[in-house]
Design an enzyme around this catalytic site. Sequence first.
Site, PDB file in Angstrom:
ATOM      1  CE1 TYR A 147      -2.388   3.294   2.459  1.00  0.00           C
ATOM      2  CE2 TYR A 147      -3.674   2.564   0.591  1.00  0.00           C
ATOM      3  CZ  TYR A 147      -3.427   3.488   1.579  1.00  0.00           C
ATOM      4  OH  TYR A 147      -4.236   4.600   1.685  1.00  0.00           O
ATOM      5  CG  ASP A 242       5.981   3.936   0.200  1.00  0.00           C
ATOM      6  OD1 ASP A 242       4.780   3.768  -0.111  1.00  0.00           O
ATOM      7  OD2 ASP A 242       6.343   4.593   1.194  1.00  0.00           O
ATOM      8  CE  LYS A 270       2.688   5.028   7.711  1.00  0.00           C
ATOM      9  NZ  LYS A 270       1.316   4.906   8.204  1.00  0.00           N
TER      10      LYS A 270
HETATM   11  P1  KE4 Z   1      -0.674   8.604   4.162  1.00  0.00           P
HETATM   12  O1  KE4 Z   1      -1.272   9.213   2.925  1.00  0.00           O
HETATM   13  O2  KE4 Z   1      -1.645   7.749   4.928  1.00  0.00           O
HETATM   14  O3  KE4 Z   1       0.062   9.619   5.046  1.00  0.00           O
HETATM   15  O4  KE4 Z   1       0.517   7.605   3.677  1.00  0.00           O
HETATM   16  C1  KE4 Z   1       0.213   6.612   2.731  1.00  0.00           C
HETATM   17  C2  KE4 Z   1       1.216   5.491   2.850  1.00  0.00           C
HETATM   18  C3  KE4 Z   1       2.236   5.417   1.922  1.00  0.00           C
HETATM   19  N1  KE4 Z   1       3.165   4.432   1.974  1.00  0.00           N
HETATM   20  C4  KE4 Z   1       3.122   3.491   2.953  1.00  0.00           C
HETATM   21  C5  KE4 Z   1       4.157   2.407   2.978  1.00  0.00           C
HETATM   22  C6  KE4 Z   1       2.094   3.526   3.941  1.00  0.00           C
HETATM   23  O5  KE4 Z   1       2.059   2.571   4.900  1.00  0.00           O
HETATM   24  C7  KE4 Z   1       1.131   4.535   3.895  1.00  0.00           C
HETATM   25  C8  KE4 Z   1      -0.002   4.619   4.901  1.00  0.00           C
HETATM   26  N2  KE4 Z   1      -0.055   3.567   5.857  1.00  0.00           N
HETATM   27  C9  KE4 Z   1      -1.398   3.248   6.341  1.00  0.00           C
HETATM   28  C10 KE4 Z   1      -1.315   2.068   7.307  1.00  0.00           C
HETATM   29  N3  KE4 Z   1      -0.404   1.046   6.959  1.00  0.00           N
HETATM   30  C11 KE4 Z   1      -2.025   4.433   6.992  1.00  0.00           C
HETATM   31  C12 KE4 Z   1      -3.227   4.117   7.837  1.00  0.00           C
HETATM   32  C13 KE4 Z   1      -4.496   4.619   7.210  1.00  0.00           C
HETATM   33  O6  KE4 Z   1      -4.651   4.572   5.963  1.00  0.00           O
HETATM   34  O7  KE4 Z   1      -5.348   5.083   7.995  1.00  0.00           O
END
Ligand code: KE4
Length: 430
Positions: A147, A242, A270
């Site tokens: 993801y 990523d 993060k």
């Molecule tokens: P955000 O747009 O959520 O800040 O980041 C997206 C993203 C991009 N790349 C990786 C490897 C990620 O894990 C994420 C977002 N992670 C999820 C949980 N694994 C966020 C939780 C959610 O969507 O509420």
Amino acid sequence: MAQRKIEKSRRLFKRAQKVLVGGVNSPVRAFKSVGGVPRFLSRAQGSKIWDVDGNEYIDYCLSWGPLILGHARKEVLNAAALALKQGSTFGIPTETEIELAEVLKKAIPSLERLRLTSSGTEAVMSALRLARAATGRDFIVKFTGAYHGHADSLLVQAGSGLTSLGRPDSLGVPKSFAQTTLSLPYNNIPAVKEAFKKWGGKIAAVIVEPVSGNMGTVVPEKGFLESLRDLTQKHGALLIFDEVITGFRFGFCGAQKLFGISPDLTCLGKIAGGGFPLAAFGGKKGVMNLLAPLGPVYQGGTLSGNPVAARAALELLSLLKKENPYPDLNRKTDELVAGICQEARKAGVSVQVNSFGPMFTVFFSQQPVRDYSSAKKSDAKKYAAFFHALLDEGVYFPPSQFEACFLSSAHSDSDIRKTLAAVGRAFSRF
Ligand code: KE4
């Protein structure tokens, strides 16, 4: 263990669903794949969270990864509060943004040039646009179960969120977008070679989580990442790491340093954002300088590089560098993982626990989990029962089998002991 009082959460969830879609602002918070009532939080401190009914939990979700120093670390909050006194946003450059970019570049030298954004999705979306512009090609290779945020062309068998909802693709994504994304099995180099053989001249980039966290924790097998670097180099495609999860998770660096690989572009978020709405992407100068205002690739954001978030991120990163919590984080994680495996053996429950540094996932499966298809063979119902049993015991794991647990430097040895006692009682219910 008696069921905990959750009346206020129940009431808030009911009320929330009348105005927020699904009662949440991000799907994975809705407990859809584990069932039950999502807890509504009132406060957090260190390794602990408290829900609105006053129940305390040891938190291993840690807001999905950013809080490597624990919740509400006072120096970080004070830094943000101080910055806030000067104003919340200007839409005009500040020195703070330069300072943060300099710290990130020093820690991750492949970031010759950077751009700060407000979310990981934006960082990844922008990196992909850049890769297409730099190569003049359209195709992107991702890995099934990974993801990378919810940019249209990546919601093709995405992992986190969509996986938990059991819908491999998202509606609303134009077919044409999905057709420019090749989603291949993680840890499967022959598949990548095959894709390059078939589509080589059309592939702009390969994007990979160096350690996957979004199909649950899945570790790259020996040679997998190195082969991606060789194949992308050979075929004139870019390699994008990523590192939204892995950036600063395993050391004061990117995972790229541990694996000795220099990607063309890297996405961060993060931890790098200090647990504030701040993310970043960066890489080779020749590629990054294609971005406006220098080049023809447009990308922008009202709150990009927000000075309050940037100041908080700087404070968290400086504490992280000074305290170097990694050896202790790894020790505690190893103890916890070994203890979970021991408790499972004692209870006769088949689990695979994948871990890398201070992140891990308990898969309810009899076979090793090395990619999405093996992750999907885990018994999600057992995970749900385990999740709720731990919740009743005051331990908060991520509400989905396809996510990672994280430790912070605020998790004490007594937290680990309490967690293992709770895990033992949870398994005994199986
Ligand atoms: P955000 O747009 O959520 O800040 O980041 C997206 C993203 C991009 N790349 C990786 C490897 C990620 O894990 C994420 C977002 N992670 C999820 C949980 N694994 C966020 C939780 C959610 O969507 O509420």
